[in-house]
Design a protein around this motif. Structure first.
Motif, short mmCIF file in Angstrom:
data_model
loop_
_atom_site.label_atom_id
_atom_site.label_comp_id
_atom_site.label_asym_id
_atom_site.label_seq_id
_atom_site.Cartn_x
_atom_site.Cartn_y
_atom_site.Cartn_z
N LEU A 138 0.83 -1.20 0.00
CA LEU A 138 0.00 0.00 0.00
C LEU A 138 0.87 1.26 0.00
O LEU A 138 1.74 1.41 0.86
N GLY A 139 0.65 2.12 -0.98
CA GLY A 139 1.44 3.34 -1.12
C GLY A 139 2.36 3.28 -2.32
O GLY A 139 2.69 4.30 -2.91
N MET A 140 2.78 2.05 -2.72
CA MET A 140 3.72 1.93 -3.85
C MET A 140 3.14 2.51 -5.14
O MET A 140 3.86 3.09 -5.95
N LEU A 141 1.84 2.35 -5.34
CA LEU A 141 1.24 2.82 -6.60
C LEU A 141 0.88 4.30 -6.57
O LEU A 141 0.77 4.93 -7.60
N THR A 142 0.69 4.84 -5.37
CA THR A 142 0.19 6.21 -5.28
C THR A 142 1.27 7.21 -4.84
O THR A 142 1.19 8.39 -5.17
N ASN A 143 2.26 6.74 -4.09
CA ASN A 143 3.20 7.68 -3.47
C ASN A 143 4.62 7.58 -4.02
O ASN A 143 5.56 8.01 -3.38
N TYR A 144 4.76 7.00 -5.20
CA TYR A 144 6.12 6.69 -5.66
C TYR A 144 6.96 7.91 -6.01
O TYR A 144 8.17 7.81 -6.10
N THR A 145 6.34 9.07 -6.22
CA THR A 145 7.17 10.24 -6.52
C THR A 145 7.71 10.90 -5.24
O THR A 145 8.57 11.76 -5.30
N ASP A 146 7.18 10.48 -4.10
CA ASP A 146 7.64 11.03 -2.83
C ASP A 146 9.06 10.52 -2.55
O ASP A 146 9.29 9.31 -2.51
N ASP A 147 10.01 11.44 -2.36
CA ASP A 147 11.40 11.03 -2.14
C ASP A 147 11.58 10.11 -0.94
O ASP A 147 12.50 9.29 -0.91
N ARG A 148 10.71 10.26 0.04
CA ARG A 148 10.84 9.41 1.23
C ARG A 148 10.50 7.96 0.93
O ARG A 148 10.99 7.06 1.59
N LEU A 149 9.69 7.74 -0.08
CA LEU A 149 9.41 6.36 -0.46
C LEU A 149 10.69 5.73 -1.01
O LEU A 149 11.10 4.63 -0.64
N THR A 530 -1.13 1.77 9.88
CA THR A 530 -1.83 2.66 8.95
C THR A 530 -0.94 3.87 8.67
O THR A 530 0.13 4.01 9.27
N PHE A 531 -1.41 4.71 7.79
CA PHE A 531 -0.70 5.96 7.54
C PHE A 531 -1.14 6.99 8.58
O PHE A 531 -2.32 7.08 8.91
N ASP A 532 -0.17 7.76 9.08
CA ASP A 532 -0.52 8.80 10.06
C ASP A 532 -1.05 10.04 9.32
O ASP A 532 -1.25 10.02 8.10
N GLU A 533 -1.24 11.14 10.06
CA GLU A 533 -1.84 12.34 9.45
C GLU A 533 -0.96 12.92 8.33
O GLU A 533 -1.44 13.61 7.44
N GLU A 534 0.34 12.59 8.37
CA GLU A 534 1.22 13.05 7.28
C GLU A 534 1.28 12.06 6.11
O GLU A 534 2.07 12.24 5.18
N GLY A 535 0.49 11.00 6.20
CA GLY A 535 0.50 10.01 5.13
C GLY A 535 1.68 9.06 5.21
O GLY A 535 2.07 8.46 4.21
N LEU A 536 2.27 8.94 6.41
CA LEU A 536 3.45 8.09 6.57
C LEU A 536 3.20 6.97 7.58
O LEU A 536 2.34 7.08 8.46
N ASN A 537 3.96 5.90 7.43
CA ASN A 537 3.98 4.85 8.42
C ASN A 537 5.44 4.62 8.78
O ASN A 537 6.24 4.27 7.91
N MET A 540 7.59 6.23 6.45
CA MET A 540 7.58 5.79 5.05
C MET A 540 6.21 6.02 4.43
O MET A 540 5.20 5.72 5.06
N PRO A 541 6.15 6.49 3.17
CA PRO A 541 4.84 6.63 2.52
C PRO A 541 4.33 5.31 1.95
O PRO A 541 3.52 5.31 1.03
N PHE A 542 4.78 4.18 2.46
CA PHE A 542 4.17 2.90 2.08
C PHE A 542 4.20 1.96 3.28
O PHE A 542 4.95 2.17 4.24
C1 LIG Z 1 0.49 7.29 0.66
O1 LIG Z 1 -0.58 6.51 0.18
C2 LIG Z 1 -1.65 6.34 1.06
C3 LIG Z 1 -2.64 5.38 0.46
O2 LIG Z 1 -2.74 5.55 -0.91
C4 LIG Z 1 -2.23 7.67 1.44
O3 LIG Z 1 -3.25 7.49 2.37
C5 LIG Z 1 -1.13 8.52 2.03
O4 LIG Z 1 -1.62 9.81 2.34
C6 LIG Z 1 0.02 8.66 1.09
N1 LIG Z 1 1.12 9.34 1.74
C7 LIG Z 1 1.72 10.39 1.23
C8 LIG Z 1 2.83 10.97 2.02
O5 LIG Z 1 1.39 10.88 0.18
#
Ligand SMILES: *[C@@H]1O[C@H](CO)[C@@H](O)[C@H](O)[C@H]1NC(C)=O
Ligand SMILES: *[C@@H]1O[C@H](CO)[C@@H](O)[C@H](O)[C@H]1NC(C)=O
Ligand SMILES: *[C@@H]1O[C@H](CO)[C@@H](O)[C@H](O)[C@H]1NC(C)=O
Ligand SMILES: *[C@@H]1O[C@H](CO)[C@@H](O)[C@H](O)[C@H]1NC(C)=O
Ligand SMILES: *[C@@H]1O[C@H](CO)[C@@H](O)[C@H](O)[C@H]1NC(C)=O
Ligand SMILES: *[C@@H]1O[C@H](CO)[C@@H](O)[C@H](O)[C@H]1NC(C)=O
Length: 558
Positions: A138-149, A530-537, A540-542
């Motif tokens: 989860l996150g690999m398909l949506t957050n791949y441009t994020d450098d932290r990924l 899960t992802f926190d409020e910054e979208g990280l776990n 990591m964004p995945f």
């Molecule tokens: C990463 O992906 C998840 C699920 O698609 C999303 O909820 C989360 O906000 C994303 N995180 C960042 C940093 O974009």
């Protein structure tokens, strides 16, 4: 009693190493309990049984080169019995993959192929329902441009090459704009503060004819990462090196245009994916298996250690003791470093510690229940014979077994190799992260550029065709075992074998129960991430869950 050996199997889409379970009929289990050898009583029949094994289990060539592989009549009999069990599973899986490939390709074409990078999600969504039902992590398909990924993948999915640059290390290459990226610190400044990390795949700068069959163009990358003021682990630069063009190699950084920077990151992903594909054989299968073979030739089947190895085992093989995970990660400056800041988040290490230390707890109880003291260990003639046999087997750097801790550590490492290394690099890893699209194309369709200035549209011309994308998924999912999720093939069930436990003692059985409980609890924890409020776990964004103990198999599959 189960035992598994890796065997080369050539499948329609890829040559892979596979392995599988099978009862071992020829181990001649004779007693109802495991016992240590006792030279004062009649040892003759026990020694004779070991001798039979020594004649029937010989050192042969490894299917893909490297360490010895078992041969001989007993070995062959066991291997073919095992094959009879695992081969149908592999064939079934391969058939499924082939069918799902056709559907996936049709699906991509029906929706108009790939026009943008995000279109590569079509490769996965509502496809591979049996062979890759949950898709990439989860996150690999949506957050791949994020450098932290990109950077945090090195501290989770692909942790085996990254290292902290030490104070006196020679730098790989200069990064002139480092201060503007890091908020004022030059490469040297980062190095002297212990904040600089590097990875080096320059040995992969091969001419295209030597590249893996998936891709036409690639490069051997060197890269830097750094810990910034806030403690985040971030990428600094990637230098893709092409054979014959070393002098003009470009250095890419986060300050480049997005498509240029993305191309550079993808090139490093290719290297890490390629490394995992092959290194897991030498670092995991080969080492564990050759050690196991030496044990078969030295220990009675009534020996408790043989019991645990049978449960736990499945080539050039890596060193043994030097690769105990804590020392290996310490050596690369990733843990317990007296130089530079501690890593704020190190997901690979955190999860690996939970599993491996639970294994060690079990092993300590198990060993202490059989050996009253260290002297009993040094007096065990079979254990000592195994130690000597590892030299003939060419297990490099096998430790002396002169304490109870030493043998518990050896057994723990055997499990670490088969369970952790193998899952992270292969079974539950690669196709879910370091080889997932669009961020990690196995190869590029265009030569590596000699200048910057790509647009996203240009970058698309490097990316795999629909056929290429389907080839990539189908090749890498061969090692995946989604059908074993929540079954007794998973890590939680590592010691969960009535035949084995019945021959042990109450302390060992209690330790096995505790291990299972610990793993069940850890699985709950992993699945609750899960992802926190910054979208990280964990920064990591995945969501990295390769070591979910109710998902990852307890033995090295591929
Ligand atoms: C990463 O992906 C998840 C699920 O698609 C999303 O909820 C989360 O906000 C994303 N995180 C960042 C940093 O974009
Ligand atoms: C065992 O199998 C190997 C590989 O197939 C073969 O070369 C060898 O001759 C066999 N040995 C015995 C004793 O059957
Ligand atoms: C989509 O890809 C398929 C297979 O590569 C090709 O035959 C077809 O012409 C492509 N269609 C478009 C609209 O590009
Ligand atoms: C996979 O499952 C989804 C959801 O159940 C379904 O919509 C889709 O058609 C399935 N895909 C294939 C190729 O069967
Ligand atoms: C593992 O589970 C399968 C399927 O539920 C069952 O048939 C098998 O007996 C179990 N094996 C052990 C060792 O418990
Ligand atoms: C597992 O979790 C339960 C519930 O939180 C707890 O009572 C139990 O002690 C835990 N078991 C182990 C072995 O940690």
């Amino acid at each position: 009693m189960m035992m598994r050996l890796a065997v080369l199997s050539v499948l329609p889409l890829a040559a892979v190493i596979s392995a599988s379970p099978a009862p071992t009929s020829n181990t001649g289990d004779s007693l109802s309990s495991f016992t240590l050898p006792n030279i004062n009583t009649n040892y003759k029949s026990r020694a004779a049984a070991i001798d039979v094994k020594r004649k029937g289990w010989l050192y042969g060539g490894y299917p893909i080169g490297g360490a010895f592989y078992p041969t001989g009549d007993l070995a062959n009999e066991t291997i073919s019995k095992q094959q009879a069990q695992w081969f149908p599973v592999v064939v079934e899986h391969a058939k499924l993959i082939a069918e799902e490939s056709i559907a996936a390709l049709a699906g991509i074409i029906a929706t108009g192929n790939f026009s943008t990078l995000d279109d590569y999600t079509k490769t996965y969504v509502n496809q591979w329902n049996m062979s890759l039902p949950r898709g990439p992590m989860l996150g690999m398909l949506t957050n791949y441009t994020d450098d932290r990924l990109f950077s945090m993948m090195r501290l989770s999915a692909t942790p085996y090459k990254i290292q902290r640059v030490q104070r006196h290390d020679k730098l790989l290459f200069p990064v002139v704009n480092a201060p503007s990226i890091t908020g004022g610190l030059s490469l040297r400044d980062l190095q002297t503060r212990g904040r600089l990390f590097s990875t080096d795949f320059s040995h992969l700068k091969v001419p295209k004819s030597d590249l893996p069959p998936s891709g036409k163009y690639g490069a051997g990358c060197q890269a830097y990462f750094y810990v910034d003021q806030s403690g985040d682990f971030l990428p600094l630069a990637v230098k893709p090196i092409v054979k014959g063009r070393e002098k003009s190699a470009l250095v890419y950084t986060p300050e480049d245009e997005p498509a240029d920077w993305l191309l550079a990151k993808m090139l490093l992903n290719q290297n890490d994916g390629y490394h995992s594909t092959w290194a897991h054989v030498g670092q995991s299968h080969s080492v564990a298996e050759i050690t196991f073979l030496a044990a078969i030739r030295s220990l009675s089947n009534d020996h408790p250690v043989m019991g645990i190895l049978n449960r736990n085992l499945s080539g050039e093989s890596a060193d043994f003791e030097r690769n105990y995970y804590r020392s290996e990660f310490k050596k690369r400056g990733l843990i317990d470093s007296s130089f530079g800041p501690k890593l704020k988040s190190f997901p690979f290490y955190e999860d690996t510690s939970v599993v491996t230390e639970a294994v060690r707890d079990f092993m300590e109880t198990f060993i202490n229940s059989y050996y009253p003291n260290d002297r009993a260990v040094t007096h065990d003639i079979e254990l000592q014979a195994w130690q000597r046999e590892t030299a003939a087997a060419r297990v490099y750097d096998f430790p002396r077994i002169n304490t109870r801790q030493a043998i518990a550590d050896v057994l723990t490492h055997q499990v670490y190799l088969s369970v952790i290394v193998s899952n992270v690099m292969s079974t539950n890893g690669i196709h879910l992260n370091s080889m997932s699209l669009p961020f990690a194309p196995a190869g590029f369709l265009q030569p590596i550029p000699s200048k910057k200035g790509l647009t996203e549209k240009d970058l698309m011309s490097f990316m795999p065709t629909p056929e290429g994308a389907v080839w990539q998924v189908s090749t890498y999912v061969v090692g995946h075992r989604p059908m074993w999720r929540d079954t007794n093939e998973t890590i939680s069930h590592l010691f969960d074998d009535e035949t084995f436990l019945a021959k042990t003692n109450p302390k060992t059985r209690a330790a096995a129960t505790k291990f299972k409980d610990t793993m069940m609890n850890f699985s709950v924890e992993v699945r609750a991430r899960t992802f926190d409020e910054e979208g990280l776990n964990r920064g990591m964004p995945f969501l990295w869950d390769a070591l979910d103990p109710n998902y990852a198999p307890y033995w090295g599959v591929i």
